[in-house]
Design an enzyme around this catalytic site. Structure first.
Site, PDB file in Angstrom:
ATOM      1  N   TYR A   1       4.196   6.194  10.006  1.00  0.00           N
ATOM      2  CA  TYR A   1       3.353   5.059   9.607  1.00  0.00           C
ATOM      3  C   TYR A   1       4.153   4.003   8.846  1.00  0.00           C
ATOM      4  O   TYR A   1       3.997   2.803   9.081  1.00  0.00           O
ATOM      5  CB  TYR A   1       2.164   5.553   8.765  1.00  0.00           C
ATOM      6  CG  TYR A   1       1.070   4.516   8.641  1.00  0.00           C
ATOM      7  CD1 TYR A   1       0.081   4.407   9.617  1.00  0.00           C
ATOM      8  CD2 TYR A   1       1.044   3.620   7.580  1.00  0.00           C
ATOM      9  CE1 TYR A   1      -0.915   3.449   9.525  1.00  0.00           C
ATOM     10  CE2 TYR A   1       0.058   2.650   7.485  1.00  0.00           C
ATOM     11  CZ  TYR A   1      -0.915   2.576   8.454  1.00  0.00           C
ATOM     12  OH  TYR A   1      -1.889   1.610   8.365  1.00  0.00           O
TER      13      TYR A   1
ATOM     14  N   PRO B   1      -3.663  -0.137  18.836  1.00  0.00           N
ATOM     15  CA  PRO B   1      -3.420  -0.628  17.465  1.00  0.00           C
ATOM     16  C   PRO B   1      -3.567   0.426  16.363  1.00  0.00           C
ATOM     17  O   PRO B   1      -3.281   0.132  15.208  1.00  0.00           O
ATOM     18  CB  PRO B   1      -4.467  -1.741  17.299  1.00  0.00           C
ATOM     19  CG  PRO B   1      -5.512  -1.449  18.308  1.00  0.00           C
ATOM     20  CD  PRO B   1      -4.854  -0.735  19.441  1.00  0.00           C
TER      21      PRO B   1
ATOM     22  N   LYS C   1       1.407  -0.736  14.899  1.00  0.00           N
ATOM     23  CA  LYS C   1       2.819  -0.755  15.255  1.00  0.00           C
ATOM     24  C   LYS C   1       3.280  -1.901  16.148  1.00  0.00           C
ATOM     25  O   LYS C   1       4.480  -2.169  16.238  1.00  0.00           O
ATOM     26  CB  LYS C   1       3.175   0.570  15.982  1.00  0.00           C
ATOM     27  CG  LYS C   1       3.156   1.762  15.087  1.00  0.00           C
ATOM     28  CD  LYS C   1       4.388   1.780  14.198  1.00  0.00           C
ATOM     29  CE  LYS C   1       4.276   2.723  13.050  1.00  0.00           C
ATOM     30  NZ  LYS C   1       4.227   2.088  11.743  1.00  0.00           N
TER      31      LYS C   1
ATOM     32  N   HIS D   1       0.855  -1.188   0.000  1.00  0.00           N
ATOM     33  CA  HIS D   1       0.000   0.000   0.000  1.00  0.00           C
ATOM     34  C   HIS D   1       0.891   1.238   0.000  1.00  0.00           C
ATOM     35  O   HIS D   1       1.649   1.446   0.946  1.00  0.00           O
ATOM     36  CB  HIS D   1      -0.894   0.030   1.242  1.00  0.00           C
ATOM     37  CG  HIS D   1      -2.054  -0.909   1.145  1.00  0.00           C
ATOM     38  ND1 HIS D   1      -3.154  -0.818   1.950  1.00  0.00           N
ATOM     39  CD2 HIS D   1      -2.293  -1.939   0.316  1.00  0.00           C
ATOM     40  CE1 HIS D   1      -4.021  -1.762   1.620  1.00  0.00           C
ATOM     41  NE2 HIS D   1      -3.508  -2.466   0.635  1.00  0.00           N
TER      42      HIS D   1
ATOM     43  N   TYR E   1      -8.936   5.208   7.958  1.00  0.00           N
ATOM     44  CA  TYR E   1      -9.054   5.508   9.388  1.00  0.00           C
ATOM     45  C   TYR E   1     -10.092   6.614   9.512  1.00  0.00           C
ATOM     46  O   TYR E   1      -9.863   7.728   9.029  1.00  0.00           O
ATOM     47  CB  TYR E   1      -7.720   5.988   9.941  1.00  0.00           C
ATOM     48  CG  TYR E   1      -6.655   4.905  10.017  1.00  0.00           C
ATOM     49  CD1 TYR E   1      -6.473   4.173  11.184  1.00  0.00           C
ATOM     50  CD2 TYR E   1      -5.838   4.616   8.929  1.00  0.00           C
ATOM     51  CE1 TYR E   1      -5.501   3.184  11.272  1.00  0.00           C
ATOM     52  CE2 TYR E   1      -4.861   3.626   9.008  1.00  0.00           C
ATOM     53  CZ  TYR E   1      -4.699   2.915  10.184  1.00  0.00           C
ATOM     54  OH  TYR E   1      -3.725   1.940  10.265  1.00  0.00           O
TER      55      TYR E   1
HETATM   56  P1  RFL Z   1       2.590 -12.058  21.584  1.00  0.00           P
HETATM   57  O1  RFL Z   1       2.160 -12.106  20.171  1.00  0.00           O
HETATM   58  O2  RFL Z   1       1.574 -11.787  22.624  1.00  0.00           O
HETATM   59  O3  RFL Z   1       3.319 -13.431  21.879  1.00  0.00           O
HETATM   60  C1  RFL Z   1       3.682 -13.816  23.189  1.00  0.00           C
HETATM   61  C2  RFL Z   1       3.754 -15.336  23.248  1.00  0.00           C
HETATM   62  O4  RFL Z   1       4.173 -15.731  24.555  1.00  0.00           O
HETATM   63  C3  RFL Z   1       3.375 -16.825  24.983  1.00  0.00           C
HETATM   64  N1  RFL Z   1       3.364 -16.844  26.454  1.00  0.00           N
HETATM   65  C4  RFL Z   1       4.067 -17.743  27.191  1.00  0.00           C
HETATM   66  N2  RFL Z   1       4.854 -18.747  26.826  1.00  0.00           N
HETATM   67  C5  RFL Z   1       5.414 -19.505  27.824  1.00  0.00           C
HETATM   68  N3  RFL Z   1       5.184 -19.266  29.141  1.00  0.00           N
HETATM   69  C6  RFL Z   1       4.388 -18.252  29.540  1.00  0.00           C
HETATM   70  N4  RFL Z   1       4.159 -18.034  30.837  1.00  0.00           N
HETATM   71  C7  RFL Z   1       3.786 -17.446  28.549  1.00  0.00           C
HETATM   72  N5  RFL Z   1       2.956 -16.375  28.575  1.00  0.00           N
HETATM   73  C8  RFL Z   1       2.714 -16.028  27.305  1.00  0.00           C
HETATM   74  C9  RFL Z   1       2.004 -16.538  24.381  1.00  0.00           C
HETATM   75  O5  RFL Z   1       1.219 -17.716  24.278  1.00  0.00           O
HETATM   76  C10 RFL Z   1       2.383 -15.970  23.029  1.00  0.00           C
HETATM   77  O6  RFL Z   1       2.471 -16.956  22.022  1.00  0.00           O
HETATM   78  O7  RFL Z   1       3.758 -10.981  21.790  1.00  0.00           O
HETATM   79  P2  RFL Z   1       4.942 -10.522  20.820  1.00  0.00           P
HETATM   80  O8  RFL Z   1       5.662 -11.715  20.276  1.00  0.00           O
HETATM   81  O9  RFL Z   1       5.672  -9.473  21.549  1.00  0.00           O
HETATM   82  O10 RFL Z   1       4.196  -9.870  19.542  1.00  0.00           O
HETATM   83  C11 RFL Z   1       3.418  -8.723  19.706  1.00  0.00           C
HETATM   84  C12 RFL Z   1       2.319  -8.682  18.635  1.00  0.00           C
HETATM   85  O11 RFL Z   1       1.613  -9.913  18.644  1.00  0.00           O
HETATM   86  C13 RFL Z   1       1.366  -7.517  18.872  1.00  0.00           C
HETATM   87  O12 RFL Z   1       2.080  -6.357  19.218  1.00  0.00           O
HETATM   88  C14 RFL Z   1       0.506  -7.196  17.635  1.00  0.00           C
HETATM   89  O13 RFL Z   1      -0.429  -8.225  17.396  1.00  0.00           O
HETATM   90  C15 RFL Z   1      -0.232  -5.871  17.809  1.00  0.00           C
HETATM   91  N6  RFL Z   1      -1.136  -5.538  16.689  1.00  0.00           N
HETATM   92  C16 RFL Z   1      -0.633  -5.003  15.524  1.00  0.00           C
HETATM   93  N7  RFL Z   1       0.694  -4.881  15.347  1.00  0.00           N
HETATM   94  C17 RFL Z   1       1.200  -4.411  14.155  1.00  0.00           C
HETATM   95  O14 RFL Z   1       2.430  -4.308  14.016  1.00  0.00           O
HETATM   96  N8  RFL Z   1       0.371  -4.051  13.107  1.00  0.00           N
HETATM   97  C18 RFL Z   1      -0.986  -4.156  13.210  1.00  0.00           C
HETATM   98  O15 RFL Z   1      -1.683  -3.892  12.243  1.00  0.00           O
HETATM   99  C19 RFL Z   1      -1.546  -4.615  14.467  1.00  0.00           C
HETATM  100  N9  RFL Z   1      -2.864  -4.743  14.627  1.00  0.00           N
HETATM  101  C20 RFL Z   1      -2.510  -5.703  16.832  1.00  0.00           C
HETATM  102  C21 RFL Z   1      -3.367  -5.286  15.783  1.00  0.00           C
HETATM  103  C22 RFL Z   1      -3.067  -6.289  17.985  1.00  0.00           C
HETATM  104  C23 RFL Z   1      -4.432  -6.416  18.097  1.00  0.00           C
HETATM  105  N10 RFL Z   1      -4.947  -7.043  19.274  1.00  0.00           N
HETATM  106  C24 RFL Z   1      -5.900  -8.078  19.238  1.00  0.00           C
HETATM  107  C25 RFL Z   1      -4.271  -6.851  20.524  1.00  0.00           C
HETATM  108  C26 RFL Z   1      -4.735  -5.388  15.889  1.00  0.00           C
HETATM  109  C27 RFL Z   1      -5.278  -5.931  17.061  1.00  0.00           C
HETATM  110  C28 RFL Z   1      -6.777  -5.977  17.167  1.00  0.00           C
HETATM  111  C1  PHB Z   2      -5.578  -4.791  10.757  1.00  0.00           C
HETATM  112  O1  PHB Z   2      -5.724  -4.998   9.534  1.00  0.00           O
HETATM  113  O2  PHB Z   2      -5.839  -5.658  11.606  1.00  0.00           O
HETATM  114  C2  PHB Z   2      -5.111  -3.471  11.219  1.00  0.00           C
HETATM  115  C3  PHB Z   2      -4.702  -2.535  10.278  1.00  0.00           C
HETATM  116  C4  PHB Z   2      -4.281  -1.287  10.697  1.00  0.00           C
HETATM  117  C5  PHB Z   2      -4.277  -0.984  12.040  1.00  0.00           C
HETATM  118  C6  PHB Z   2      -4.659  -1.927  12.985  1.00  0.00           C
HETATM  119  C7  PHB Z   2      -5.083  -3.186  12.572  1.00  0.00           C
HETATM  120  O3  PHB Z   2      -3.893   0.243  12.442  1.00  0.00           O
END
Ligand code: RFL
Ligand code: PHB
Length: 390
Positions: free
Chosen positions: A384, A292, A296, A72, A200
């Site tokens: 971004y 979110p 990031k 994009h 957005y």
């Molecule tokens: P994670 O992904 O939470 O992984 C942590 C892992 O540790 C395990 N764990 C354990 N393992 C052993 N012993 C324990 N006691 C443990 N406790 C936990 C867990 O099971 C898990 O597998 O952290 P990590 O690796 O730091 O990664 C972070 C990302 O997952 C997170 O920041 C993103 O998903 C955030 N996020 C987004 N990030 C982006 O860069 N771009 C996006 O577009 C974006 N959109 C989002 C998002 C997060 C969202 N939610 C649901 C929070 C959109 C949403 C809605």
């Molecule tokens: C997504 O596609 O899940 C998404 C995209 C952009 C954001 C957050 C989540 O800022």
């Protein structure tokens, strides 16, 4: 059992780190509480910065990303239905960002881990960290047996609800937090996206985001209450509300269909300082959370582990502790800039319960400024697409 680095958690931070260490000739074992299918099933990030896609290429796991990822070059903002585009590629001289889901990233990381024999222990329960100040080790249980792993360092990549951060003595750390008074209700549906790029939307009824996973799969979010009852949101209500918030022009393009995922995520900003204590390091969501809005969280986890892997490489291969001693300060410098961007983008696009007439006018003025000022657009765009690694 003995290894050089014990990694707690096999999410994006833990798995990227495990691959980076392997590529740098450093031994590691990753311990994960869940199984692979659970992690691959978690619907989360959708937008990858160049640093993340470059790392996937460097690790040799970008084949599917090249085929299926969608670049994009711009993104869109809308205020009460009036939309304008930010040409990120033109403003930053970069390609923009890549839309490729976190679930796909995890699948690529796990497939490659299997192919190159990385050691990941899934379904490790009761993980306990020992002696993080002196001679660290980790214990856990799996299949009814008890395991013990000695190591040089432990890296907590176990997310916001993990156990590693709590192992640091409270007197040695300081945390900073903002909990937002709303959440995001997100759905996935196999319908073509309403627009070819993200939107957005700031609307007086609340924020909305039109995103996607592919040309045939849409991801939409609506700002909602933190304790929103999902049962009160049958698909038709969701689509009606989304149409209102995106405005009539986009609303007309919206293709409705059954959703197959519907969840509420809370919004939070959080940072712990420092990101190291003794022989324990933190990376990713274990150390910081961003709302979110800026897309990031996962990208920030990636920049942490790139810095940490470099630091550990210096330590093992050049006998130089400078990198690991400087890791926390170097990572936090970037973390705070990303926290700022995510907080700012959240605050100009969401409806706050306390928003008064003045606050709303301020939001509208921010968006009006962004619509017409190349300087303001450049600032948004460079954040971004992703700040360079410092
Ligand atoms: P994670 O992904 O939470 O992984 C942590 C892992 O540790 C395990 N764990 C354990 N393992 C052993 N012993 C324990 N006691 C443990 N406790 C936990 C867990 O099971 C898990 O597998 O952290 P990590 O690796 O730091 O990664 C972070 C990302 O997952 C997170 O920041 C993103 O998903 C955030 N996020 C987004 N990030 C982006 O860069 N771009 C996006 O577009 C974006 N959109 C989002 C998002 C997060 C969202 N939610 C649901 C929070 C959109 C949403 C809605
Ligand atoms: C997504 O596609 O899940 C998404 C995209 C952009 C954001 C957050 C989540 O800022």
């Amino acid at each position: 059992m003995r290894t050089q680095i014990a990694i707690i958690g096999a999410g994006p931070a833990g798995m990227f780190l495990a691959h980076l260490l392997r590529a740098g000739g450093i031994d590691a074992v990753a311990l994960e509480r869940r199984d692979r299918a659970y992690i691959e099933g978690r619907v989360r990030a959708g937008v990858l910065e160049r640093t993340t896609t470059d790392l996937m290429a460097r690790l040799g796991i970008a084949q599917r990303l090249r085929r299926e990822g969608v670049i994009h070059t711009g993104t869109n903002l809308s205020c009460d239905g009036a939309m304008f585009r930010i040409d990120m590629a033109d403003l930053t001289g970069s390609d923009g960002v890549t839309v490729y889901g976190q679930q796909e990233v995890m699948r690529d990381l796990f497939d490659h881990a299997e192919a190159c024999g990385l050691e990941i222990v899934f379904e490790a329960s009761d993980v306990v960290l020992h002696d993080i100040d002196t001679t660290p080790s980790v214990t856990w249980q799996a299949n009814g047996r008890y395991f013990h792993l000695d190591c040089d360092f432990i890296v907590g990549c176990d997310g916001f609800h993990g156990i590693a951060r709590g192992t640091m003595p409270q007197s040695a750390t300081r945390s900073f937090e903002r909990i937002y008074p709303f959440g995001w209700l997100g759905i996935l549906a196999d319908v073509p996206p309403a627009n070819h790029e993200l939107i957005y939307a700031n609307h007086e009824r609340g924020f909305a985001l039109a995103s996607m996973r592919s040309p045939t799969r849409s991801r939409y979010y609506l700002q909602c209450d933190v304790d929103e009852d999902i049962a009160a949101w049958p698909d038709e209500r969701f689509w009606d509300e989304l149409c209102l918030r995106l405005g009539p022009d986009v609303g007309r393009q919206l293709v409705r269909g059954p959703s197959f995922e519907k969840t509420v995520a809370p919004l939070r900003s959080f940072v712990i300082e420092p990101m190291r204590h003794g022989r324990l390091f933190l990376a990713g969501d274990a150390a910081h959370i961003v709302p979110p809005t800026g897309a990031k969280g996962m990208n920030l986890a990636v920049s942490d582990v790139i810095m940490l892997a470099e630091a550990l490489g210096l330590f093992y291969h050049e006998n130089d502790p400078g990198g690991i001693d400087g890791y926390s300060a170097r990572a936090l410098d970037r973390v705070w800039k990303v926290e700022r961007f995510s907080w700012w983008f959240t605050s100009i696009t969401h409806r706050f319960p306390t928003t008064c007439g003045f606050d709303r006018r301020m939001q509208m003025a921010e968006l009006a400024y962004l619509r017409t000022s190349r300087a303001a657009q450049t600032s948004l765009a460079e954040n971004y697409v992703g700040l360079p690694l410092n």
